[in-house]
Design a protein around this motif. Structure first.
Motif, PDB file in Angstrom:
ATOM      1  N   PRO A   1       9.775  33.598  10.002  1.00 22.42           N
ATOM      2  CA  PRO A   1       8.428  33.603  10.375  1.00 22.42           C
ATOM      3  C   PRO A   1       7.833  33.783   9.023  1.00 22.42           C
ATOM      4  O   PRO A   1       6.494  33.262   8.594  1.00 22.42           O
ATOM      5  CB  PRO A   1       8.066  34.158  11.512  1.00 22.42           C
ATOM      6  N   ILE A   2       8.348  34.700   7.926  1.00 23.05           N
ATOM      7  CA  ILE A   2       7.607  35.159   6.996  1.00 23.05           C
ATOM      8  C   ILE A   2       7.490  33.926   5.930  1.00 23.05           C
ATOM      9  O   ILE A   2       6.439  33.475   5.330  1.00 23.05           O
ATOM     10  CB  ILE A   2       8.268  36.328   6.190  1.00 23.05           C
ATOM     11  N   ILE A   3       8.560  33.329   5.622  1.00 28.62           N
ATOM     12  CA  ILE A   3       8.900  32.277   4.614  1.00 28.62           C
ATOM     13  C   ILE A   3       8.278  31.073   5.180  1.00 28.62           C
ATOM     14  O   ILE A   3       7.949  30.480   4.352  1.00 28.62           O
ATOM     15  CB  ILE A   3      10.582  32.157   4.279  1.00 28.62           C
TER      16      ILE A   3
ATOM     17  N   ALA B   1       0.889  -1.194  -0.032  1.00 29.33           N
ATOM     18  CA  ALA B   1      -0.127   0.044  -0.007  1.00 29.33           C
ATOM     19  C   ALA B   1       1.067   1.097  -0.026  1.00 29.33           C
ATOM     20  O   ALA B   1       1.761   1.324   0.806  1.00 29.33           O
ATOM     21  CB  ALA B   1      -0.778  -0.060   1.231  1.00 29.33           C
ATOM     22  N   VAL B   2       0.516   2.076  -0.789  1.00 25.85           N
ATOM     23  CA  VAL B   2       1.680   3.273  -0.963  1.00 25.85           C
ATOM     24  C   VAL B   2       0.598   4.486  -1.100  1.00 25.85           C
ATOM     25  O   VAL B   2      -0.174   4.580  -1.954  1.00 25.85           O
ATOM     26  CB  VAL B   2       2.334   3.169  -2.620  1.00 25.85           C
ATOM     27  N   LEU B   3       1.179   5.465  -0.196  1.00 25.73           N
ATOM     28  CA  LEU B   3       0.352   6.676  -0.242  1.00 25.73           C
ATOM     29  C   LEU B   3       1.483   7.511  -1.033  1.00 25.73           C
ATOM     30  O   LEU B   3       2.530   7.737  -0.613  1.00 25.73           O
ATOM     31  CB  LEU B   3       0.364   7.278   1.383  1.00 25.73           C
ATOM     32  N   ARG B   4       0.863   8.197  -2.202  1.00 23.07           N
ATOM     33  CA  ARG B   4       1.646   8.939  -3.002  1.00 23.07           C
ATOM     34  C   ARG B   4       1.424  10.279  -2.642  1.00 23.07           C
ATOM     35  O   ARG B   4       0.369  10.785  -2.819  1.00 23.07           O
ATOM     36  CB  ARG B   4       1.354   8.323  -4.422  1.00 23.07           C
ATOM     37  N   ILE B   5       2.256  10.965  -2.296  1.00 25.94           N
ATOM     38  CA  ILE B   5       2.271  12.426  -1.919  1.00 25.94           C
ATOM     39  C   ILE B   5       2.822  13.402  -3.415  1.00 25.94           C
ATOM     40  O   ILE B   5       3.987  13.024  -3.724  1.00 25.94           O
ATOM     41  CB  ILE B   5       2.907  12.962  -0.944  1.00 25.94           C
ATOM     42  N   PHE B   6       2.156  13.722  -4.100  1.00 23.10           N
ATOM     43  CA  PHE B   6       2.546  14.495  -5.276  1.00 23.10           C
ATOM     44  C   PHE B   6       2.661  15.970  -4.984  1.00 23.10           C
ATOM     45  O   PHE B   6       2.451  16.512  -6.174  1.00 23.10           O
ATOM     46  CB  PHE B   6       1.979  14.049  -6.636  1.00 23.10           C
ATOM     47  N   GLU B   7       2.350  16.347  -3.924  1.00 27.82           N
ATOM     48  CA  GLU B   7       2.600  17.982  -3.720  1.00 27.82           C
ATOM     49  C   GLU B   7       4.201  18.142  -4.223  1.00 27.82           C
ATOM     50  O   GLU B   7       4.966  17.886  -3.856  1.00 27.82           O
ATOM     51  CB  GLU B   7       2.469  18.236  -2.360  1.00 27.82           C
ATOM     52  N   PRO B   8       3.783  19.277  -5.172  1.00 29.02           N
ATOM     53  CA  PRO B   8       5.107  19.766  -5.830  1.00 29.02           C
ATOM     54  C   PRO B   8       6.197  20.267  -4.492  1.00 29.02           C
ATOM     55  O   PRO B   8       5.732  21.274  -3.790  1.00 29.02           O
ATOM     56  CB  PRO B   8       4.958  20.787  -6.619  1.00 29.02           C
ATOM     57  N   PRO B   9       7.471  19.705  -4.736  1.00 30.66           N
ATOM     58  CA  PRO B   9       8.374  20.006  -3.469  1.00 30.66           C
ATOM     59  C   PRO B   9       8.657  21.541  -3.778  1.00 30.66           C
ATOM     60  O   PRO B   9       8.821  22.096  -4.774  1.00 30.66           O
ATOM     61  CB  PRO B   9       9.421  19.397  -3.825  1.00 30.66           C
ATOM     62  N   ARG B  10       8.807  22.334  -2.819  1.00 30.26           N
ATOM     63  CA  ARG B  10       8.976  23.565  -2.812  1.00 30.26           C
ATOM     64  C   ARG B  10      10.338  24.221  -2.378  1.00 30.26           C
ATOM     65  O   ARG B  10      10.670  25.397  -2.166  1.00 30.26           O
ATOM     66  CB  ARG B  10       7.795  24.413  -2.377  1.00 30.26           C
ATOM     67  N   PHE B  11      11.209  23.241  -1.691  1.00 33.23           N
ATOM     68  CA  PHE B  11      12.617  23.653  -1.490  1.00 33.23           C
ATOM     69  C   PHE B  11      12.769  24.718  -0.393  1.00 33.23           C
ATOM     70  O   PHE B  11      13.439  25.630  -0.398  1.00 33.23           O
ATOM     71  CB  PHE B  11      13.536  24.027  -2.558  1.00 33.23           C
ATOM     72  N   PHE B  12      11.868  24.521   0.717  1.00 39.58           N
ATOM     73  CA  PHE B  12      11.529  25.887   1.547  1.00 39.58           C
ATOM     74  C   PHE B  12      13.109  25.866   2.354  1.00 39.58           C
ATOM     75  O   PHE B  12      13.505  27.026   2.929  1.00 39.58           O
ATOM     76  CB  PHE B  12      10.631  25.360   2.580  1.00 39.58           C
TER      77      PHE B  12
END
Lengths: 263, 431
Positions: free
Chosen positions: B59-61, B35-46
Motif C-alpha cells: 500500500p505504501i509503494i 490522432a495520437v494521444l501521446r503520454i510522456f509521463e516518465p515511466p517509473r517502473f512500479f
C-alpha cells in the motif's frame, strides 16, 4: 503593490503534492487572492516560461527533459521551492538508483530515442540551487501555507529537522516499535507529518526523508534484533525517500544479495 | 470551399489533466489520418519497485502511482494479496473499505467536475476564473471535495497517500466520535450533490453518438466498487483472475502507457461505463433524481460522463451515510500469515476498472506484480473517439478550435496520466 506571482511545475511525480494544493478548499480560494498563479497545468494555467517570484517544483529529475526544464525554471524564478519527497530526495522512483535497474530501462523501450530516461532519479537540488525544501509524501498543507505566508513577509520559514519520534512522544502515543515490534522508521525520519502512521498504529515509512543525524545503523540493528528479516529491514530504508544517501547505505548493509534469495 | 491543407497539429501540453500528455493529429487535406494521444509521463517502473518488497509495503509503494486516486492502487493490491494469502477479512472490514472508496470517488469526481471539466462547458479557461463568476457553485464543489477527503482521512489520516489500509484490514478502526462528526455533514451534502446533478443536467452538452463497448465490475446486489466480476455490455462476464486471458496490452512507441484491448478492440472504463452496466443497482433516490432531471442510461455519448460523475457523487454520499449508520468499532484487521501464492483482483477506481496481480513467496516477499490502471485501458478508446469526433467536427476549423474540441473530448475520460506504471519484457531492436 503587485501580487506575488507563483508557478507550480511538475517533473517526474504522482501529482500528489499538486493535489494537496487543489484539495485546500477555502484556503485555495484565499491563496488565489494572495498570489497570482501564472503557471499550474493541472489547474488549467499554462505559461511554463512565465517569470515568477516563487516557483514550486513537484517531482524528481528522471529524464533529459526534466533536466532542461528545471534549468529554465531556475532562470525565470526568484525563489525555487522544492515540494515533496520526489523533488527533495528523488522520490520512490529513486529505487532505480539502488536496485539493479539497468535492464528495466533497456527492456521497456522499443524506441529509447523517443522517450528518454536517465539512469538515476535525482532531487532538484542536485541540478540547481534550491531556496527551500518542503519535505513529505505528500507535503503537509500546513507547512505549505506557513511557507507561503513566510515568503510573502520576506522571512525564512521555520521547518523541523528533528525526528518523528519526538513528535510522536509529544503526542503521547504508544511506540509501535517497542510495543508491537513494528519496523518503524520514526527514529531516522524527519518530523513534520505529525507522526501520522504511529498515531494509526502503523510503522513510519520515511515520507519526510532523513532527519538530522539519522542513526540508521543503530535502528537497523535494533530491528534485526527484534527478529524482523534482514531483507525486510533493508527494504524499509529504501521506500519513499530511496534517494537519500543515509538510507541507501543502510539498505546496502542489510540487504541479502539476490542470488541467496533464489530457491 | 477552402484549399486542402496538410496540417500536423501538435498540442504540446494539455492542461487540466492529471499528469501530462500531448496530442498529435496527422491530416491530409480535410481528412484526418491519425490522432495520437501521446503520454510522456516518465515511466517509473512500479511493478519492479514492488519486487523484493514485503507485501506489507504494497500500500505504501503502489499508492505513489497516483496522488489523485491512491486508494484504488492500495485497495486493489491489498485485495489481490489477500487472495494470494487465502484471507477473507469479513463484513465489517469490507463495509469500511467501501466507505473509504466512497470518499475517493467523491473527492476525485468533485475535483474533476469543478477544476477540470466544467470550465470547458461554461467557456472558462480554468477554475480560478470560474470561481469569480460562479462563486457559489465552486464553493459547493469544494465542500463536496473536502467531504470526500475527510471520509478518506477518517480511516487513513490524510487524503493524499492515506496510511490506514493494510493486508488483512485497517491499521485502526475510526473512533465513533469522528464518525459522529461526519454524519451531519453527509446529510447536508445530499442537497449539495443534488444541486450539482441538476446543474450538470442543465448544461448544454455536445451531441456525440458512437458505438463502443463498456466494461465495469458488476456485483450483486450493490453498485460495484471494490468487489465483483468483470462484465461488458457485449456479454463478457469473468472473474478478475481471468482478466489476462481476455484483455491484452501492447506498447505504442509514442506513449509510456500501454494500450489495453478487449479481444483486440478498444473499450471504455469509468463512470459512464459503470452507469451503462449497473445503473439499475443504484439506490432508488439516485435513479429518481436522474429521471427527474431527464438523465438516462445507458448512453452512447461520452460527454454524459460529467453527469455520471455527478450522480456518483450523490450516490457515494448516500452510500457512505448508510455504511456509517449505527457505526460500532470492531477489530480492524484479521491476522495475516505469509504463504506462497498468487492472487488477482479488480476494483473500480474513480476513473475506471483497475487490475492487479501478485506472486508472493513463503516469507511474504513480492516476487512479481502486474498493475493495469484505467488510463491504459481507455487510451485506445480515446484515440478512436478523437478520430471519429474530429472527423465529424470537420478539419476546416482553425487549429485553435480543433485543439479545444480535442482537449474537451479527452477530459471526459479524466485520464490520470501519472499512472505510467508498466513494465513489459520486450525484445529490444538495435541497429
Amino acid at each position: 503593490m503587485a501580487k506575488a506571482s507563483v508557478a507550480v511545475h511538475k517533473l517526474t511525480s504522482c501529482s500528489g503534492c499538486q493535489s494537496v494544493i487543489l484539495n485546500m478548499g477555502d484556503n485555495l480560494l484565499k491563496l488565489i487572492e494572495l498570489v497570482d498563479i501564472r503557471h499550474f497545468i493541472e489547474a488549467g494555467v499554462n505559461a511554463p516560461d512565465a517569470q515568477v517570484d516563487v516557483a514550486f517544483v513537484e517531482g524528481s529529475i528522471s529524464t533529459h527533459e526534466d533536466e532542461e526544464r528545471i534549468k529554465r525554471v531556475r532562470e525565470q524564478s526568484r525563489f525555487v521551492v522544492a515540494i515533496g519527497a520526489c523533488a527533495c530526495s528523488g522520490g520512490v522512483q529513486a529505487l532505480r538508483n539502488v536496485k539493479d535497474s539497468a535492464h528495466w530501462a533497456s527492456a521497456v523501450y522499443a524506441d529509447p530515442g523517443y522517450l528518454d530516461s536517465l539512469a538515476d532519479s535525482s532531487p532538484v537540488a542536485e541540478l540547481i540551487k534550491v531556496d527551500l525544501e518542503l519535505w513529505g509524501c505528500p507535503i503537509s498543507e500546513r507547512q505549505l501555507i506557513a511557507a507561503i505566508r513566510a515568503l510573502l513577509h520576506g522571512v525564512a520559514p521555520v521547518l523541523p529537522t528533528e525526528k518523528v519520534c519526538q513528535e510522536c512522544k509529544r503526542a503521547g502515543q504508544v511506540c509501535v516499535l517497542v510495543s508491537q515490534a513494528s519496523p518503524c522508521m520514526g527514529p531516522v525520519t524527519r518530523a513534520g507529518c505529525g507522526a501520522l502512521c504511529p498515531s494509526f498504529g502503523a510503522p513510519c515509512y520515511t515520507c519526510f526523508g532523513p532527519s538530522e543525524q539519522p542513526n540508521c545503523d543503530a535502528l537497523g540493528e535494533r530491528l534485526v534484533g527484534l527478529g524482523i528479516p534482514a531483507q525486510q529491514v533493508a527494504e524499509r530504508f529504501v521506500s519513499i525517500s530511496a534517494g537519500a544517501k543515509p538510507f541507501q547505505r543502510a539498505w546496502a548493509r542489510w540487504r541479502i544479495p539476490v542470488k541467496e534469495l533464489e530457491p | 470551399m477552402t484549399d486542402p491543407r496538410n496540417i500536423r497539429l501538435r498540442v504540446p501540453v494539455i492542461t487540466r489533466l492529471e499528469g501530462e500528455g500531448a496530442l498529435e493529429l496527422y491530416c491530409r487535406g480535410n481528412r484526418l489520418e491519425r490522432a495520437v494521444l501521446r503520454i510522456f509521463e516518465p515511466p517509473r517502473f512500479f511493478e519492479k519497485f514492488l519486487e523484493g518488497k514485503h507485501y506489507s509495503e504494497q500500500p505504501i509503494i503502489a499508492s505513489r502511482i497516483c496522488g489523485i486516486c491512491p486508494i484504488a492502487y492500495q485497495m486493489t493490491g491489498v485485495r489481490a494479496i489477500e487472495h494470494a494469502l487465502g484471507l477473507e477479512p469479513g463484513d465489517w472490514i469490507s463495509r469500511m473499505r467501501r466507505m473509504l472508496q466512497c470518499g475517493e470517488w467523491l473527492q476525485s469526481h468533485a475535483l474533476h467536475i469543478h477544476f477540470l471539466a466544467l470550465p470547458d462547458f461554461l467557456g472558462f479557461t480554468h477554475m480560478m476564473d470560474l470561481a469569480k463568476s460562479h462563486p457559489e457553485a465552486v464553493r459547493r464543489g469544494l465542500r463536496l471535495q473536502a467531504l470526500g477527503n475527510d471520509l478518506i482521512s477518517l480511516s487513513g489520516a490524510r487524503s493524499v497517500h492515506p496510511v490506514g489500509l493494510k493486508v488483512g484490514g485497517f491499521h485502526r478502526a475510526p473512533a465513533p466520535e469522528q464518525v459522529a462528526l461526519l454524519q451531519p455533514r453527509l446529510q447536508q451534502a445530499e442537497e449539495d450533490a443534488k444541486a450539482l446533478v441538476r446543474w450538470t443536467a442543465s448544461l448544454e452538452l455536445p451531441e456525440s453518438h458512437q458505438a463502443f463497448t463498456s466494461v465495469a465490475l458488476h456485483h450483486e446486489p450493490d453498485y460495484a466498487m471494490n468487489e465483483g466480476r468483470v462484465r461488458s455490455d457485449q456479454g463478457l462476464d469473468i472473474a478478475a483472475a481471468d482478466y489476462p486471458q481476455h484483455f491484452r496490452e501492447h506498447q505504442e512507441p509514442h506513449s509510456t502507457a500501454l494500450y489495453s484491448l478487449l479481444n483486440g478492440e478498444p473499450y471504455l472504463v469509468g463512470p459512464l461505463a459503470r452507469m451503462n452496466l449497473n445503473f439499475e443497482q443504484l439506490p432508488l433516490k439516485v435513479r429518481e433524481l436522474a429521471a427527474e432531471c431527464g438523465i438516462r442510461f445507458p448512453s452512447d455519448n461520452i460527454y454524459h460522463s460529467i453527469r455520471a460523475r455527478a450522480l456518483e457523487c450523490y450516490f457515494t454520499i448516500l452510500e457512505a451515510r448508510r455504511l456509517l449508520t449505527d457505526y460500532q468499532p470492531q477489530p480492524a484487521s484479521v491476522p495475516d500469515v505469509p504463504r506462497d501464492g498468487w492472487g488477482a483482483h479488480c476494483t473500480e477506481a474513480p476513473r475506471g476498472l483497475i487490475y492487479h496481480h501478485y506472486r508472493i513467496d513463503d516469507a511474504g516477499f513480492i516476487r512479481s506484480a502486474c498493475i493495469i490502471p484505467p488510463t491504459s485501458q481507455n487510451q485506445a478508446r480515446i484515440e478512436a473517439d478523437l478520430y471519429h469526433g474530429l472527423s465529424h467536427f470537420g478539419l476546416e476549423h482553425s487549429d485553435e478550435e480543433l485543439q479545444f474540441f480535442a482537449e474537451r473530448l479527452i477530459r471526459n475520460y479524466d485520464p490520470c496520466i501519472s499512472c505510467s506504471v508498466h513494465f513489459l519484457d520486450l525484445r529490444v531492436h538495435r541497429s
